[in-house]
Write a protein that holds these residues in place. Structure first.
Motif, short mmCIF file in Angstrom:
data_model
loop_
_atom_site.label_atom_id
_atom_site.label_comp_id
_atom_site.label_asym_id
_atom_site.label_seq_id
_atom_site.Cartn_x
_atom_site.Cartn_y
_atom_site.Cartn_z
N PHE A 190 -49.36 -3.85 -9.38
CA PHE A 190 -49.06 -4.37 -8.05
C PHE A 190 -49.06 -5.90 -8.03
O PHE A 190 -48.39 -6.50 -7.18
CB PHE A 190 -50.06 -3.82 -7.03
CG PHE A 190 -49.73 -2.42 -6.59
CD1 PHE A 190 -48.93 -2.19 -5.49
CD2 PHE A 190 -50.18 -1.32 -7.31
CE1 PHE A 190 -48.61 -0.90 -5.09
CE2 PHE A 190 -49.87 -0.03 -6.93
CZ PHE A 190 -49.08 0.19 -5.81
N SER A 191 -49.78 -6.54 -8.93
CA SER A 191 -49.69 -8.00 -9.03
C SER A 191 -48.31 -8.42 -9.53
O SER A 191 -47.79 -9.48 -9.15
CB SER A 191 -50.76 -8.54 -9.98
OG SER A 191 -52.06 -8.28 -9.49
N ALA A 192 -47.72 -7.59 -10.38
CA ALA A 192 -46.39 -7.90 -10.91
C ALA A 192 -45.34 -7.92 -9.81
O ALA A 192 -44.31 -8.59 -9.94
CB ALA A 192 -46.01 -6.90 -11.99
N GLU A 335 -59.41 -16.08 5.42
CA GLU A 335 -59.74 -15.95 4.01
C GLU A 335 -59.22 -14.64 3.43
O GLU A 335 -58.87 -14.56 2.25
CB GLU A 335 -61.25 -16.03 3.81
CG GLU A 335 -61.86 -17.37 4.15
CD GLU A 335 -61.48 -18.45 3.14
OE1 GLU A 335 -61.10 -18.08 2.00
OE2 GLU A 335 -61.54 -19.64 3.49
N LEU A 336 -59.17 -13.58 4.27
CA LEU A 336 -58.73 -12.26 3.81
C LEU A 336 -57.28 -11.97 4.19
O LEU A 336 -56.83 -10.81 4.09
CB LEU A 336 -59.64 -11.18 4.39
CG LEU A 336 -61.12 -11.29 4.03
CD1 LEU A 336 -61.92 -10.18 4.70
CD2 LEU A 336 -61.32 -11.23 2.51
N TRP A 342 -46.86 -11.26 -1.27
CA TRP A 342 -47.44 -10.07 -1.91
C TRP A 342 -46.65 -8.81 -1.56
O TRP A 342 -46.51 -7.92 -2.41
CB TRP A 342 -48.89 -9.91 -1.47
CG TRP A 342 -49.86 -10.89 -2.04
CD1 TRP A 342 -50.44 -11.94 -1.39
CD2 TRP A 342 -50.35 -10.94 -3.38
NE1 TRP A 342 -51.26 -12.64 -2.24
CE2 TRP A 342 -51.23 -12.04 -3.48
CE3 TRP A 342 -50.15 -10.16 -4.52
CZ2 TRP A 342 -51.89 -12.38 -4.64
CZ3 TRP A 342 -50.80 -10.49 -5.69
CH2 TRP A 342 -51.66 -11.59 -5.75
N ILE A 343 -46.17 -8.72 -0.33
CA ILE A 343 -45.54 -7.47 0.12
C ILE A 343 -44.04 -7.64 0.39
O ILE A 343 -43.37 -6.67 0.72
CB ILE A 343 -46.22 -6.94 1.40
CG1 ILE A 343 -46.18 -8.00 2.50
CG2 ILE A 343 -47.66 -6.54 1.10
CD1 ILE A 343 -46.77 -7.53 3.82
N GLN A 344 -43.52 -8.86 0.25
CA GLN A 344 -42.10 -9.07 0.54
C GLN A 344 -41.17 -8.25 -0.34
O GLN A 344 -40.17 -7.71 0.16
CB GLN A 344 -41.77 -10.56 0.41
CG GLN A 344 -40.34 -10.90 0.80
CD GLN A 344 -40.07 -12.39 0.78
OE1 GLN A 344 -40.99 -13.21 0.79
NE2 GLN A 344 -38.80 -12.76 0.74
N GLN A 383 -50.97 -2.21 -1.84
CA GLN A 383 -50.92 -3.64 -2.16
C GLN A 383 -51.84 -4.44 -1.24
O GLN A 383 -52.59 -5.32 -1.70
CB GLN A 383 -49.47 -4.14 -2.04
CG GLN A 383 -49.28 -5.61 -2.35
CD GLN A 383 -49.34 -5.93 -3.83
OE1 GLN A 383 -50.32 -5.60 -4.50
NE2 GLN A 383 -48.30 -6.56 -4.34
N VAL A 384 -51.77 -4.14 0.05
CA VAL A 384 -52.64 -4.84 1.00
C VAL A 384 -54.11 -4.57 0.66
O VAL A 384 -54.95 -5.48 0.69
CB VAL A 384 -52.32 -4.40 2.44
CG1 VAL A 384 -53.36 -4.95 3.42
CG2 VAL A 384 -50.92 -4.87 2.84
N LEU A 385 -54.43 -3.31 0.34
CA LEU A 385 -55.80 -2.95 0.00
C LEU A 385 -56.27 -3.71 -1.24
O LEU A 385 -57.40 -4.22 -1.28
CB LEU A 385 -55.91 -1.45 -0.23
CG LEU A 385 -57.28 -0.91 -0.65
CD1 LEU A 385 -58.32 -1.18 0.44
CD2 LEU A 385 -57.20 0.58 -0.96
N ILE A 386 -55.41 -3.80 -2.27
CA ILE A 386 -55.78 -4.50 -3.50
C ILE A 386 -56.02 -5.98 -3.23
O ILE A 386 -57.02 -6.57 -3.69
CB ILE A 386 -54.68 -4.31 -4.56
CG1 ILE A 386 -54.66 -2.86 -5.06
CG2 ILE A 386 -54.88 -5.26 -5.74
CD1 ILE A 386 -53.51 -2.56 -5.98
#
Length: 754
Positions: A190-192, A335-336, A342-344, A383-386
């Motif tokens: 998911f970072s990729a 901060e969170l 990340w999700i685009q 992804q949001v959770l990670i």
């Protein structure tokens, strides 16, 4: 004798049949177990190679003060995946019984080894293109899932748990490490997803900052040229390093979380090994077919885990220290926050219709579209959770580390204050006065880099320049001192020489220098140390001439022209040969330099005339001539030019050698007027993966050529358009047309940019 052989007497009167079966079984077991020792040694050797590569990355990170540890020697590619497939032999082996202490620990060390590798490889996906990211992530996923399934089978069949649960007590470590391995795979995958968008954002910011830097004026009018270049290099070094995809990925929240996981895995492995050692108070033993190689694999892979944990752990610590340097905020919602990049990609994929699918049934198309949206929605939530979980881990780490780091920072500032008071009046660090924070590229949500990081980058530039100053081309400087003008640029090739073809290839800076040097070596009665000195000088000059030739706008069309000079020079420098002709033998056999010049001209003419037979119909495309023909054409024209200039034959060999040296010096001097433009161009690089190395080359060039640049500043140059100064033929045309002399209107080389 085991129970199988003892029961044969009770099962049948034909005991010999069972005895034969037993002997056959034992023989097959021995035959099978023989190669397994070699396989185990091979696995240990491959694991050692991985450890050495990761240790090299760690060493480079400490040496260059890059505590985010870029993946230079060990990255995610086909080679590393092949090594990993070999190193994971033990956890995927379902056919061998491995019930010994070393066997159980070796399987655990292998899975821990895989966790460490995933954590190390995360920054390496940054520079990849989208296709490579997809293929490499899929390859890693297949390998990890294979390991997971095989270990689960062994846990189910109690292959790992044979006597381990009751006696060794390490089954729980297997379960936890397997969970961490899957978690790291999910984080990597998911970072990729964020890499393409983040690279796109960084690219736009880099180009905007390039426009700003290229139009900035020095703060002080009396700033020296060297200081101006240093500031430019510092700015672009910051842009290149902070805009590096590896740097952004290594400093991300997910990367820091992977560092925490790798640290926990290493602690689990060490705890299991220490507990096993203390519980049994004997060295681990192996009862498998791998024999003593299992113990070797255990210790090597344990060493790999320890070494490999250095980089992920320091990335986590570096990210935490960045956060701690930021002023404390009570707004934890910010901060969170999950940034758009990340999700685009998932949102963009959701908007893409399923046009390629040729399904006529409307309900099927609707079902597939809904399924796609459902999967992408699920991936978006994951992804949001990670990201939120990773930022939470980082936030907790900051709360724990802030008091400790604040105390250390206070002690450090106190020490610096004492040192500063004891050294009043001393010079400050170079480049600190520059507002470097303006030239840092950041993604949304990233914190400002601490001042010490920016200062380290600035100091690294100064150190690179100072180190390069100790490697200045002294031999080249001695040669350039012979140049007093630019007559040699016109004199090396005369228009009176009859061309062998209707069209001639253009001249580059390197090829005439190589040809003139070859002729100088072929002259009779020239002392060897004088010829060797010329070769050394020209070799240093050609290293810069090649860089200048590479910056020409039509580089793709001039590939053969540039290759011709490199092809000839390798043979001249190493073997004293021009193409296939021995220059030293020509020098010994010739009585006068006219004989040698005529001989070289005849040999070159033969090479060129071959073009009519071999490449018939292409003689009018000089840019496509073979490199040997291009080199021979240059030799023919220059040899004939020298013959025309010395028809009286009254000049000695030493005088002609000196004249050729002056010609070479004139050409190289004119060529090196392009150095300021080359340094500027090397600072800016279009390829995001090569920017940092390009800026490093610019810093090295600035240090090595400091004396040359100072000499160029004092030399009077012909008035040429900035677009013409990079081409030797433009110099020749300008000098011929304007009848250039030292007293004509001149222009400083600082205004000459390629």
């Amino acid at each position: 004798m085991d129970d199988y052989f003892m029961d044969c007497f009770d099962r049948s009167p034909n005991c010999s049949q069972f005895q034969d079966e037993y002997i056959l079984k034992e023989t097959n077991q021995k035959d099978y177990g023989g190669p397994m020792l070699g396989i185990g040694i091979y696995v240990a050797a491959v694991s050692l190679v991985c450890s050495l590569a990761m240790a090299a990355d760690a060493y480079q990170g400490f040496r260059q003060r890059k505590l985010w540890f870029p993946c230079k020697f060990f990255g995610l590619n086909a080679a590393s995946l092949t090594l990993l497939a070999v190193a994971m032999k033990l956890p995927v082996d379902l056919s061998s019984s491995m019930g010994g202490k070393a066997d159980q620990l070796a399987k655990l060390s292998s899975t821990a080894f895989m966790c460490t590798i995933i954590g190390n490889l995360m920054p390496s996906i940054g520079p990849m293109d989208n296709r490579d990211i997809l293929l490499n992530v899929i390859a890693v996923s297949i390998l990890v899932i294979t390991i997971f399934v095989n270990v689960c089978i062994q846990l189910k069949t109690r292959e790992i748990s044979i006597e381990a649960f009751e006696a060794y007590g390490i089954s729980i470590e297997h379960v936890v490490v397997m969970f961490f391995m899957l978690l790291l795979l999910v984080i990597l995958s998911f970072s990729a997803l964020a890499v393409p968008i983040s690279k796109r954002i960084l690219e736009l910011k880099y180009r905007d900052m390039h426009k700003t830097v290229s139009t900035e004026e020095p703060k002080e009018s009396n700033t020296s040229r060297e200081d101006i270049f240093k500031d430019v290099v510092r700015k672009y070094r910051l842009l290149a390093e902070t805009g590096s995809p590896q740097f952004v990925m290594a400093c991300s929240a997910t990367s820091s979380t992977s560092g925490v996981i790798c640290l926990m895995v290493a602690v689990l492995l060490v705890e299991a090994e220490v507990r096993m050692w203390l519980y049994f108070q004997v060295a681990p033993d192996s009862s498998s077919d791998y024999q003593w190689s299992t113990v070797l694999i255990l210790w090597i892979q344990s060493f790999v885990v320890i070494v490999g944990t250095i980089a992920p752990a320091f990335r986590w610590f570096t990210a935490v220290s960045f956060k701690c340097s930021k002023k404390e905020s009570n707004n934890y919602r910010n901060e969170l926050k999950v940034e758009g990049y990340w999700i685009q990609p998932l949102a963009e994929w959701k908007e893409i219709p399923l046009l390629p699918l040729r399904i006529r049934n409307r309900k099927c198309r609707k079902l597939i579209q809904n399924a796609k949206n459902l999967i992408l929605n699920f991936c978006t939530r994951v992804q949001v959770l990670i990201v939120v979980a990773s930022k939470t881990v980082c936030l907790i780490s900051v709360f724990v580390a802030r008091p400790i780091l604040s105390g250390l920072d206070y002690c450090k500032r106190l020490q610096e204050k004492v040192t500063r008071n004891s050294h009043k009046g001393s010079d400050t660090e170079p480049g600190v006065e520059l507002d470097l924070n303006r030239y840092v590229l950041r993604l949304e949500g990233e914190v400002d880099l601490p001042e010490r990081i920016l200062k380290n980058i600035s100091i690294a530039v100064d150190r690179s320049i100072q180190k390069a100053k100790r490697q200045q081309p002294e031999k080249l400087m001695e040669l350039l001192e012979k140049s007093s003008g630019f007559k040699g640029i016109v004199e090396f090739d005369s228009d009176q020489v009859r061309s062998l073809h209707s069209e001639e290839p253009p001249n580059t800076w390197s090829l005439p220098v190589v040809t003139l040097t070859s002729i100088a070596i072929s002259l009779p009665n020239i002392k060897s140390h004088i010829a060797d000195s010329l070769l050394c000088s020209v070799n240093e000059g050609l290293s810069y001439a090649r860089l200048i030739d590479q910056t020409l706008e039509n580089i793709e069309d001039w590939i053969n022209l540039k290759d011709a000079a490199n092809f000839v020079w390798v043979r001249v420098e190493l073997y004293r040969k021009w193409l296939d002709e021995d220059l030293q033998r020509i020098a010994l056999e010739g009585k006068t330099y006219r004989e040698n010049l005529q001989r070289l001209a005849d040999i070159a003419k033969d090479y060129v005339m071959v073009l009519r037979d071999v490449n018939r119909g292409r003689e009018h495309e000089p840019l496509n001539w073979p490199v040997k023909v291009i080199a021979a054409n240059s030799m023919y024209r220059i040899s004939q030019t020298l013959l025309l200039q010395h028809q009286d034959n009254h000049q000695s060999n030493e005088e002609l050698f000196e004249q050729l040296s002056v010609m070479i010096a004139d050409i190289l001097f004119a060529c090196l007027t392009n150095l300021p433009g080359v340094i500027t161009r090397k600072c800016f690089c279009n390829a995001i993966e090569k920017r940092e190395e390009s800026v490093k080359l610019a810093a090295r060039l600035l240090g090595e050529t400091e004396a040359i640049l100072n000499t160029l500043q004092q030399r009077e140059l012909p008035t040429l358009d900035p677009n013409q100064v990079a081409y030797i033929d433009e110099w020749r045309t300008s000098i011929k047309q304007n009848n250039f002399a030292a007293s004509t209107a001149l222009k400083s080389c600082d205004d000459k940019v390629i």
